[in-house]
Design a protein around this motif. Structure first.
Motif, PDB file in Angstrom:
ATOM      1  N   MET A  20       0.852  -1.186   0.000  1.00 33.45           N
ATOM      2  CA  MET A  20       0.000   0.000   0.000  1.00 33.45           C
ATOM      3  C   MET A  20       0.893   1.244   0.000  1.00 33.45           C
ATOM      4  N   LYS A  21       0.582   2.183  -0.872  1.00 34.69           N
ATOM      5  CA  LYS A  21       1.343   3.430  -0.927  1.00 34.69           C
ATOM      6  C   LYS A  21       1.001   4.307   0.268  1.00 34.69           C
ATOM      7  N   THR A  22       1.971   5.143   0.651  1.00 31.92           N
ATOM      8  CA  THR A  22       1.766   6.024   1.794  1.00 31.92           C
ATOM      9  C   THR A  22       1.734   7.478   1.343  1.00 31.92           C
ATOM     10  N   CYS A  23       0.903   8.261   2.021  1.00 33.95           N
ATOM     11  CA  CYS A  23       0.825   9.701   1.763  1.00 33.95           C
ATOM     12  C   CYS A  23       0.872  10.438   3.089  1.00 33.95           C
ATOM     13  N   LEU A  24       1.769  11.384   3.190  1.00 30.20           N
ATOM     14  CA  LEU A  24       1.865  12.262   4.345  1.00 30.20           C
ATOM     15  C   LEU A  24       1.020  13.502   4.066  1.00 30.20           C
ATOM     16  N   ILE A  25       0.056  13.753   4.943  1.00 29.60           N
ATOM     17  CA  ILE A  25      -0.825  14.916   4.811  1.00 29.60           C
ATOM     18  C   ILE A  25      -0.298  15.995   5.745  1.00 29.60           C
ATOM     19  N   VAL A  26       0.094  17.136   5.188  1.00 34.89           N
ATOM     20  CA  VAL A  26       0.719  18.198   5.972  1.00 34.89           C
ATOM     21  C   VAL A  26      -0.146  19.451   5.892  1.00 34.89           C
TER      22      VAL A  26
ATOM     23  N   GLY B  55       5.459  22.015   8.849  1.00 36.35           N
ATOM     24  CA  GLY B  55       6.558  21.515   8.038  1.00 36.35           C
ATOM     25  C   GLY B  55       7.630  20.790   8.831  1.00 36.35           C
ATOM     26  N   GLN B  56       7.906  21.239  10.050  1.00 35.45           N
ATOM     27  CA  GLN B  56       8.935  20.567  10.857  1.00 35.45           C
ATOM     28  C   GLN B  56       8.493  19.158  11.240  1.00 35.45           C
ATOM     29  N   GLU B  57       7.225  19.013  11.661  1.00 35.12           N
ATOM     30  CA  GLU B  57       6.689  17.678  11.946  1.00 35.12           C
ATOM     31  C   GLU B  57       6.766  16.802  10.700  1.00 35.12           C
ATOM     32  N   ALA B  58       6.454  17.378   9.559  1.00 35.44           N
ATOM     33  CA  ALA B  58       6.474  16.636   8.298  1.00 35.44           C
ATOM     34  C   ALA B  58       7.887  16.190   7.950  1.00 35.44           C
ATOM     35  N   LEU B  59       8.855  17.083   8.129  1.00 33.80           N
ATOM     36  CA  LEU B  59      10.242  16.735   7.826  1.00 33.80           C
ATOM     37  C   LEU B  59      10.715  15.612   8.744  1.00 33.80           C
ATOM     38  N   ASN B  60      10.376  15.707  10.016  1.00 36.85           N
ATOM     39  CA  ASN B  60      10.739  14.643  10.964  1.00 36.85           C
ATOM     40  C   ASN B  60      10.115  13.316  10.543  1.00 36.85           C
ATOM     41  N   ALA B  61       8.850  13.352  10.116  1.00 36.01           N
ATOM     42  CA  ALA B  61       8.172  12.132   9.671  1.00 36.01           C
ATOM     43  C   ALA B  61       8.857  11.537   8.441  1.00 36.01           C
TER      44      ALA B  61
ATOM     45  N   PRO C  82      18.560  12.972   1.901  1.00 36.76           N
ATOM     46  CA  PRO C  82      18.731  11.716   1.161  1.00 36.76           C
ATOM     47  C   PRO C  82      17.376  11.027   0.951  1.00 36.76           C
ATOM     48  N   GLY C  83      17.066  10.721  -0.298  1.00 40.53           N
ATOM     49  CA  GLY C  83      15.788  10.103  -0.638  1.00 40.53           C
ATOM     50  C   GLY C  83      14.653  11.101  -0.771  1.00 40.53           C
ATOM     51  N   GLY C  84      14.905  12.367  -0.465  1.00 42.16           N
ATOM     52  CA  GLY C  84      13.874  13.394  -0.514  1.00 42.16           C
ATOM     53  C   GLY C  84      13.452  13.793  -1.916  1.00 42.16           C
ATOM     54  N   ASP C  85      14.150  13.278  -2.908  1.00 42.41           N
ATOM     55  CA  ASP C  85      13.758  13.535  -4.293  1.00 42.41           C
ATOM     56  C   ASP C  85      12.672  12.567  -4.759  1.00 42.41           C
ATOM     57  N   LYS C  86      12.423  11.524  -3.982  1.00 44.78           N
ATOM     58  CA  LYS C  86      11.494  10.467  -4.398  1.00 44.78           C
ATOM     59  C   LYS C  86      10.007  10.793  -4.215  1.00 44.78           C
ATOM     60  N   PRO C  87       9.577  11.345  -3.074  1.00 45.29           N
ATOM     61  CA  PRO C  87       8.124  11.532  -2.908  1.00 45.29           C
ATOM     62  C   PRO C  87       7.531  12.494  -3.942  1.00 45.29           C
ATOM     63  N   VAL C  88       6.331  12.156  -4.385  1.00 43.62           N
ATOM     64  CA  VAL C  88       5.559  13.062  -5.221  1.00 43.62           C
ATOM     65  C   VAL C  88       4.914  14.074  -4.272  1.00 43.62           C
ATOM     66  N   VAL C  89       5.185  15.357  -4.508  1.00 41.84           N
ATOM     67  CA  VAL C  89       4.662  16.409  -3.638  1.00 41.84           C
ATOM     68  C   VAL C  89       3.585  17.183  -4.382  1.00 41.84           C
TER      69      VAL C  89
ATOM     70  N   MET D 248      10.248   7.689   4.656  1.00 43.64           N
ATOM     71  CA  MET D 248       9.896   8.498   3.496  1.00 43.64           C
ATOM     72  C   MET D 248       8.612   7.972   2.839  1.00 43.64           C
ATOM     73  N   PRO D 249       7.591   8.834   2.687  1.00 48.64           N
ATOM     74  CA  PRO D 249       6.345   8.402   2.028  1.00 48.64           C
ATOM     75  C   PRO D 249       6.490   8.434   0.506  1.00 48.64           C
ATOM     76  N   GLU D 250       5.541   7.819  -0.176  1.00 51.00           N
ATOM     77  CA  GLU D 250       5.519   7.904  -1.643  1.00 51.00           C
ATOM     78  C   GLU D 250       4.957   9.238  -2.106  1.00 51.00           C
ATOM     79  N   ALA D 251       4.089   9.843  -1.275  1.00 52.23           N
ATOM     80  CA  ALA D 251       3.434  11.092  -1.657  1.00 52.23           C
ATOM     81  C   ALA D 251       3.296  12.003  -0.445  1.00 52.23           C
ATOM     82  N   VAL D 252       3.267  13.318  -0.734  1.00 53.79           N
ATOM     83  CA  VAL D 252       3.032  14.329   0.303  1.00 53.79           C
ATOM     84  C   VAL D 252       1.980  15.292  -0.232  1.00 53.79           C
ATOM     85  N   LEU D 253       0.898  15.450   0.527  1.00 57.74           N
ATOM     86  CA  LEU D 253      -0.121  16.456   0.233  1.00 57.74           C
ATOM     87  C   LEU D 253       0.182  17.613   1.167  1.00 57.74           C
TER      88      LEU D 253
END
Length: 121
Positions: A1-7, A34-40, A71-78, A45-50
Motif C-alpha cells: 500500500m502506498k503512503t501519503c503524508l498529509i501536511v 513543516g517541521q513535523e512533516a520533515l521529521n516524519a 537523502p531520498g527526498g527527491d522520491k516523494p511526489v509532492v 519516506m512516504p511515496e506522496a506528500v499532500l
C-alpha cells in the motif's frame, strides 16, 4: 500500500484529506507543520506528500526545499494543496520541486485526478 503524508495545520483539512486518500487505498500519516512533516519523512519516506503552504513553525515551501535536500527526498511526489493561487506562488512551488498544485477547497475527484496525473494511482 502506498503512503501519503498529509501536511496541514488544519485538523479538519487533514481529516477530509485522510478520508479521501484512504478511499484511494493510501496509508496516511499526518503532520501539523513543516517541521513535523520533515521529521516524519526522515523517519520513513512516504511515496506522496499532500502539502499546505501556510503553516506555523515551518511553512510548506520551506519544508519542500528541506525535503528535496535530504537523502531520498527527491522520491516523494509532492502535491501542494493551498489557497495560494497566484502565478508567483505556483511557480515558486514548482521550482522548489513540487510535482502538482491543487487549490483549496478540494474534493475527492480533484485529488484523484491529480494523483493519476503524477502516476500515483
Amino acid at each position: 500500500m502506498k503512503t501519503c503524508l498529509i501536511v496541514d495545520d488544519s485538523k479538519v483539512i487533514r481529516m477530509v484529506a485522510r478520508k479521501i486518500l484512504q478511499e484511494l487505498e493510501f496509508a496516511t500519516e499526518e503532520a501539523a507543520d513543516g517541521q513535523e512533516a520533515l521529521n516524519a519523512c526522515l523517519a520513513k519516506m512516504p511515496e506522496a506528500v499532500l502539502l499546505d503552504w501556510n503553516m506555523p513553525v515551518m511553512d510548506g515551501i520551506e519544508f519542500l526545499r528541506a525535503l528535496r535536500q535530504t537523502p531520498g527526498g527527491d522520491k516523494p511526489v509532492v502535491v501542494f494543496c493551498t489557497t495560494e493561487n497566484d502565478l508567483d506562488h505556483i511557480q515558486e512551488a514548482m521550482i522548489a520541486g513540487a510535482n502538482e498544485y491543487i487549490m483549496k477547497p478540494f474534493d475527492s475527484d480533484i485529488i484523484q485526478a491529480k494523483f493519476q496525473q503524477v502516476g500515483l494511482i
